[in-house]
Motif scaffolding. Sequence first.
Motif, short mmCIF file in Angstrom:
data_model
loop_
_atom_site.label_atom_id
_atom_site.label_comp_id
_atom_site.label_asym_id
_atom_site.label_seq_id
_atom_site.Cartn_x
_atom_site.Cartn_y
_atom_site.Cartn_z
N LEU A 322 -7.06 9.73 -9.44
CA LEU A 322 -7.00 9.89 -8.44
C LEU A 322 -8.35 8.16 -8.39
O LEU A 322 -7.50 7.82 -7.43
CB LEU A 322 -8.12 11.01 -7.67
N LEU A 323 -8.88 8.27 -8.78
CA LEU A 323 -10.04 7.31 -9.36
C LEU A 323 -8.69 5.70 -9.03
O LEU A 323 -9.04 5.09 -9.00
CB LEU A 323 -10.81 6.79 -10.48
N TRP A 324 -7.92 6.24 -10.22
CA TRP A 324 -7.47 4.76 -10.30
C TRP A 324 -6.06 4.31 -8.87
O TRP A 324 -5.83 3.26 -8.28
CB TRP A 324 -5.99 4.98 -11.28
N ARG A 325 -6.03 6.12 -8.31
CA ARG A 325 -4.85 6.08 -7.05
C ARG A 325 -5.92 5.38 -6.03
O ARG A 325 -5.50 4.23 -5.03
CB ARG A 325 -4.36 7.05 -6.76
N CYS A 326 -6.72 5.65 -5.77
CA CYS A 326 -8.25 4.28 -5.14
C CYS A 326 -8.28 3.47 -4.97
O CYS A 326 -8.07 2.91 -4.13
CB CYS A 326 -9.19 5.20 -4.97
N LEU A 327 -8.70 3.09 -6.96
CA LEU A 327 -8.93 1.30 -6.91
C LEU A 327 -7.58 0.76 -6.76
O LEU A 327 -7.14 -0.43 -5.48
CB LEU A 327 -9.01 1.37 -8.17
N THR A 330 -7.03 0.03 -2.52
CA THR A 330 -8.27 -0.61 -2.35
C THR A 330 -7.73 -2.43 -2.56
O THR A 330 -7.88 -3.17 -2.01
CB THR A 330 -9.98 0.00 -3.30
N LEU A 331 -7.08 -2.43 -4.18
CA LEU A 331 -6.25 -3.60 -4.46
C LEU A 331 -5.26 -4.73 -3.21
O LEU A 331 -5.29 -5.00 -2.70
CB LEU A 331 -5.70 -3.70 -5.73
N ARG A 332 -4.70 -3.08 -3.14
CA ARG A 332 -3.77 -3.59 -1.74
C ARG A 332 -4.20 -4.39 -0.82
O ARG A 332 -3.42 -5.19 0.34
CB ARG A 332 -3.03 -2.20 -1.56
N PHE A 333 -5.11 -3.88 -0.51
CA PHE A 333 -6.10 -4.35 0.65
C PHE A 333 -6.91 -5.63 0.59
O PHE A 333 -6.48 -6.70 1.56
CB PHE A 333 -7.71 -3.85 1.53
N THR A 377 5.43 -2.71 7.64
CA THR A 377 5.61 -1.39 8.53
C THR A 377 6.91 -1.20 8.87
O THR A 377 7.90 -0.19 9.00
CB THR A 377 5.38 -1.65 10.20
N ARG A 378 8.55 -1.96 7.73
CA ARG A 378 9.75 -1.88 8.53
C ARG A 378 9.54 -1.33 6.89
O ARG A 378 10.66 -0.53 6.76
CB ARG A 378 9.84 -2.52 7.71
N ARG A 379 8.67 -0.86 5.50
CA ARG A 379 8.74 -0.28 4.54
C ARG A 379 7.56 0.79 4.32
O ARG A 379 7.70 1.28 3.82
CB ARG A 379 8.92 -1.22 3.70
N ILE A 380 6.40 0.09 5.38
CA ILE A 380 4.90 1.08 3.94
C ILE A 380 5.01 1.95 5.50
O ILE A 380 4.67 1.45 6.66
CB ILE A 380 4.44 -0.02 4.16
N VAL A 385 -4.18 2.16 6.88
CA VAL A 385 -5.08 3.46 6.47
C VAL A 385 -5.03 3.18 5.30
O VAL A 385 -4.41 3.37 4.67
CB VAL A 385 -4.97 4.61 7.54
N PHE A 386 -5.80 3.65 4.22
CA PHE A 386 -6.78 3.64 3.42
C PHE A 386 -5.78 5.04 2.91
O PHE A 386 -5.64 6.35 3.40
CB PHE A 386 -7.99 3.97 3.26
N ASP A 387 -4.77 5.19 2.01
CA ASP A 387 -3.87 6.45 1.40
C ASP A 387 -3.31 6.02 -0.16
O ASP A 387 -2.89 5.70 -0.52
CB ASP A 387 -3.04 6.40 2.31
N PRO A 388 -4.91 6.77 -0.80
CA PRO A 388 -4.61 6.82 -1.96
C PRO A 388 -3.09 7.42 -2.87
O PRO A 388 -2.80 7.66 -3.50
CB PRO A 388 -5.72 7.34 -2.42
N ASP A 389 -2.77 8.45 -1.90
CA ASP A 389 -1.52 9.12 -1.98
C ASP A 389 -0.24 8.69 -1.95
O ASP A 389 1.26 8.68 -1.52
CB ASP A 389 -1.57 10.66 -1.31
N ARG A 390 -0.14 6.84 -1.68
CA ARG A 390 1.16 6.30 -1.15
C ARG A 390 1.91 6.29 -2.95
O ARG A 390 1.73 7.23 -3.81
CB ARG A 390 0.74 5.07 -1.27
N ARG A 391 3.73 6.24 -2.39
CA ARG A 391 4.82 5.92 -2.99
C ARG A 391 4.47 4.94 -4.68
O ARG A 391 4.15 3.89 -3.50
CB ARG A 391 5.65 5.94 -2.82
#
Length: 455
Positions: A322-327, A330-333, A377-380, A385-391
Amino acid sequence: MEPHTTVARDAAGAGVASLPGKPLADEPATHQPDGEGFDPAKLEASSWKSPIVEWLLSYPRCLIGLLRFFTPVLQIRFLRWAFVLRYDEVREVLSHDQAFAVDWGGKMIEVTGGKNAGGKNFVLGMERGDEYRLSYTQLAAAFPRADVPQYVERRSAEIAAEILERKKLENKSEFDAVEELITAVPTRLCEDYYGIAIPDKVLFAKWTLATSSYVFGPPPQKTSGAQLGRAAAACLRKVIRASIESAKNGAGKGFVLPRLIEMQGRDARITDDVIHAQLFGMVLGFIPTNVLAGGNMLETLLRKPEFMQRARAAALAGDDDLLWRCLRETLRFRHINPGPWRMCPEGYTIAAGSPRAVRIPPGTKVLASTQSAMFDTRRIDRPHVFDPDRRDEDYMVFGVGQHWCLGAYIARAQITHTFKPLLRMKNLKPAGDPAVLTKRFNDLFPLHLDVSFEP
């Protein structure tokens, strides 16, 4: 992650070497002897453009989103530049490596010594072919994935904990998190895991930043930056060559270098020059990129309390995944760059046969904006929104296609286990000017970010 870039450069990046198949000269006549000509103070210099570039690199999503709404590809024809902005088009560019080639193979040969002095290319600068496949196979054997849980995770955690515990024992409630932690951990791994004997780790890391900026930098590139990068590369060569010689004489350390020397005994194609190029390339793809990623992650966490709260909760719970997914979220932003540069030497039609088809003229430099694509938004779904559970497929932080990051698993382990003890620090917050948290080299690479905590 591919090597980095700025808006006027190549993420993870493309340099301004010659067209594919046309390497640069072996060594410029003005090149300095090994170890000479590198002035680390030049990394600390800033310019009047820094605030402007910082604003651009903060990726004003409204502006990029507006451009992405009107066109999948923004072309500046008089410069022969094209900016690919939409998810599907970015994936298409990065998946067609023969039409959109990397453009820094000549510089890789140069910084590793030049053709006449044993310099060789590295997979980051190779086109698809036999040389690429052989080099990739050698690297996969030298850096097996089994090393990650068995050593990289544990050693990263030990180094990070040791650094932070020392701060507590010294009763220091403030420290430079970028130089003393985020840069220090991957540099220490280059010694402990790669097997490179590094006399001055702070200086070694600075050499990698300057060299990476030169090799993967955007057009146009300043003469002063090129000179600094070449001087830094000479210093790196000297240290890596000395480490190879020492290891062959029985005084080696680490895991990777001894493994490469063992492989050399079974395969005559793995010469000392090949070992040098493999280590040089993996260092260049490791320290600068992870410093970029880690520095951008930390600054974003400090600026976004919601992001910090989620990442800190994962660290305190000991949930590494979960920590990696949060990081990663964060890097996506704020990714390490807007996206990698590619060269389109023959011309290409993106989305051919569809209403959104765009023709890229021959000789165009193309920025495939992974940063923009991750907000399309066509694919994401709900991109803002901050969402660490993304695909997983929502992310392009490690690139796409042939030049997907070879060291992704090492990078993930090192970054996660560097941040885990840091985020457990009580009341972690910025210690410097909140308007400009991070001091950067070349308006890109994080150099310093002061933080405070409660011991």
